[in-house]
Write an enzyme that holds these catalytic residues in place. Structure first.
Site, PDB file in Angstrom:
ATOM      1  N   THR A   1       0.890  -1.278  -0.085  1.00  0.00           N
ATOM      2  CA  THR A   1      -0.332   0.142   0.028  1.00  0.00           C
ATOM      3  C   THR A   1       0.870   1.094  -0.233  1.00  0.00           C
ATOM      4  O   THR A   1       2.126   1.343   0.349  1.00  0.00           O
ATOM      5  CB  THR A   1      -0.562  -0.035   1.286  1.00  0.00           C
ATOM      6  OG1 THR A   1      -1.859  -0.989   1.061  1.00  0.00           O
ATOM      7  CG2 THR A   1      -1.113   0.988   1.357  1.00  0.00           C
TER       8      THR A   1
ATOM      9  N   VAL B   1     -13.278  -4.774   2.219  1.00  0.00           N
ATOM     10  CA  VAL B   1     -12.595  -2.913   2.289  1.00  0.00           C
ATOM     11  C   VAL B   1     -11.829  -2.822   3.439  1.00  0.00           C
ATOM     12  O   VAL B   1     -12.280  -3.443   4.123  1.00  0.00           O
ATOM     13  CB  VAL B   1     -13.697  -1.508   1.988  1.00  0.00           C
ATOM     14  CG1 VAL B   1     -12.225  -0.514   2.260  1.00  0.00           C
ATOM     15  CG2 VAL B   1     -14.482  -1.928   0.666  1.00  0.00           C
ATOM     16  N   GLY B   2     -10.041  -2.311   2.921  1.00  0.00           N
ATOM     17  CA  GLY B   2      -9.639  -2.163   4.298  1.00  0.00           C
ATOM     18  C   GLY B   2      -9.234  -0.329   4.796  1.00  0.00           C
ATOM     19  O   GLY B   2     -10.855  -0.153   4.503  1.00  0.00           O
ATOM     20  N   ASP B   3      -8.613  -0.228   5.868  1.00  0.00           N
ATOM     21  CA  ASP B   3      -9.185   1.056   6.217  1.00  0.00           C
ATOM     22  C   ASP B   3      -8.371   1.998   5.233  1.00  0.00           C
ATOM     23  O   ASP B   3      -8.073   3.440   5.527  1.00  0.00           O
ATOM     24  CB  ASP B   3      -8.098   0.980   7.120  1.00  0.00           C
ATOM     25  CG  ASP B   3      -6.259   0.426   6.551  1.00  0.00           C
ATOM     26  OD1 ASP B   3      -6.026  -0.069   6.537  1.00  0.00           O
ATOM     27  OD2 ASP B   3      -4.971   0.718   7.462  1.00  0.00           O
TER      28      ASP B   3
ATOM     29  N   GLY C   1      -5.492  -4.208   7.864  1.00  0.00           N
ATOM     30  CA  GLY C   1      -6.844  -3.133   7.770  1.00  0.00           C
ATOM     31  C   GLY C   1      -7.758  -3.623   9.147  1.00  0.00           C
ATOM     32  O   GLY C   1      -7.701  -2.568   9.708  1.00  0.00           O
TER      33      GLY C   1
ATOM     34  N   GLY D   1      -0.943  -2.085   6.671  1.00  0.00           N
ATOM     35  CA  GLY D   1      -0.878  -2.553   7.523  1.00  0.00           C
ATOM     36  C   GLY D   1      -2.448  -3.281   7.312  1.00  0.00           C
ATOM     37  O   GLY D   1      -3.079  -3.308   6.201  1.00  0.00           O
TER      38      GLY D   1
HETATM   39  N1  ASP Z   1      -4.006  -1.502   4.725  1.00  0.00           N
HETATM   40  C1  ASP Z   1      -4.502  -2.303   3.393  1.00  0.00           C
HETATM   41  C2  ASP Z   1      -5.719  -2.872   3.637  1.00  0.00           C
HETATM   42  O1  ASP Z   1      -6.321  -3.486   4.297  1.00  0.00           O
HETATM   43  C3  ASP Z   1      -2.696  -3.048   3.382  1.00  0.00           C
HETATM   44  C4  ASP Z   1      -2.681  -3.276   3.116  1.00  0.00           C
HETATM   45  O2  ASP Z   1      -1.455  -2.040   4.076  1.00  0.00           O
HETATM   46  O3  ASP Z   1      -1.115  -3.376   2.761  1.00  0.00           O
HETATM   47  O4  ASP Z   1      -6.406  -2.800   2.522  1.00  0.00           O
END
Ligand code: ASP
Length: 312
Positions: A176, A205-207, A230, A228
């Site tokens: 990310t 969907v993540g953070d 999410g 990280g």
């Molecule tokens: N934070 C992102 C998610 O959870 C993934 C990542 O940071 O690589 O979608």
């Protein structure tokens, strides 16, 4: 002249030095440097921090080395579904989730912020808005890379998901992307863009596109972008929590970031980190993972590019 500075990240996770080839490391460092300089140039020319963070993130989305735009990880259905978010410290914000045909999701998030009355658009609706506002339909093929396909195949039948930087048998660990900046006028801004996590299902969907989880900016206080797992960053409202610690407890940017990233987030198993810049232009990187691709140009104009956690 009032201070200005910028920091970027290209994802956090299990980035092992012994699995990193010299050529790959220099390719990643090169792209990080190009990206941070693209954002910094906007600031030196008197531009706004919102434009600086978009400029930096676009470079990382266009690079196949990171999990955003081209090079995004694949879903269980072997598709790319991307999320992105931008927040201006004046409280304007725009975000998109689950978009599949947008070359630069961060540019679309910016348009949602500037040209819609909403904050978060998702899926087909977000793409309908995009095409009405001049974004070009981009085929899924553009985003695909062989490595992401191999990563998916390694876990597709396991019913598990993985960070793009998880410890795969290959040596390519990229993630990310995000940027935070302070401009000469005191405006803070944050931007984050991602393909999410490998093997995700059901429109997960993540953070990253959620204000206060993966992305947050507040003038007079701090701008934050996270990388990280999410699901943990969402439940701890990580970026809002860091900003609140600074606002209510009077903690500085380093203390607030470390308290959250090394504290409850780590205790509950939330691997990852954040980049942050405060209203004086102080930059801090906090990570509880082995590595986080990151770069900055601080308020004295010093360029830094780093991958691994600092030895303490
Ligand atoms: N934070 C992102 C998610 O959870 C993934 C990542 O940071 O690589 O979608």
């Amino acid at each position: 002249m009032p201070p200005f500075s910028i920091a970027i990240h290209g994802g956090a996770g299990t980035i092992l030095p012994e699995q990193m080839s010299a050529s790959l490391q220099s390719a990643i460092e090169h792209d990080l440097e190009v990206a941070v300089k693209a954002g910094y140039q906007v600031l030196t020319q008197g531009g706004l921090s919102v434009d600086a963070v978009v400029a930096a993130v676009k470079v990382l989305e266009d690079s196949p080395h990171f999990n955003a735009g081209k090079g995004s990880v694949l879903t269980h259905k072997e598709m790319v579904e991307m999320d992105a978010c931008i927040m201006n410290g004046n409280s304007e914000a725009g975000a998109v989730a689950c978009v599949r045909h947008i070359k630069n999701p961060i540019a679309l998030a910016y348009d949602v912020m500037q040209q819609s009355q909403h904050v978060l658009l998702m899926g087909d609706g977000a793409e309908e808005f995009a095409f009405q506002h001049g974004h070009i339909f981009t085929e899924q093929d553009y985003f695909f890379t062989d490595r992401r396909y191999e990563q998916l195949m390694a876990i597709k039948d396991s019913n598990s998901v993985a960070l793009s930087e998880a410890n795969y048998p290959d040596d390519d660990k990229h993630g990310t992307v995000g940027a935070v900046a302070l401009d000469q006028y005191g405006n803070l801004a944050a931007a984050t863009s991602t393909g999410g996590i490998t093997n995700k299902k059901y429109g997960r969907v993540g953070d990253s596109p959620i204000i206060g989880a993966g992305t947050f900016a507040e003038n007079g206080n701090v701008a934050i972008s996270a990388a990280g797992v999410g699901e943990f960053f969402l439940r701890k409202a990580v970026s809002a929590d860091i900003a609140a610690r600074m606002r209510y407890l009077g903690e500085n940017v380093q203390t607030a970031c470390e308290a959250v990233i090394q504290g409850e987030l780590k205790e509950m198993g939330g691997e990852g980190g954040v980049i942050a810049v405060d209203c004086q232009g102080e930059i801090h990187f906090a990570l509880n993972s082995i590595g986080m691709y990151r770069a900055s140009v601080d308020k004295s104009g010093q360029l830094n590019v780093k991958i691994y956690a600092e030895k303490t």
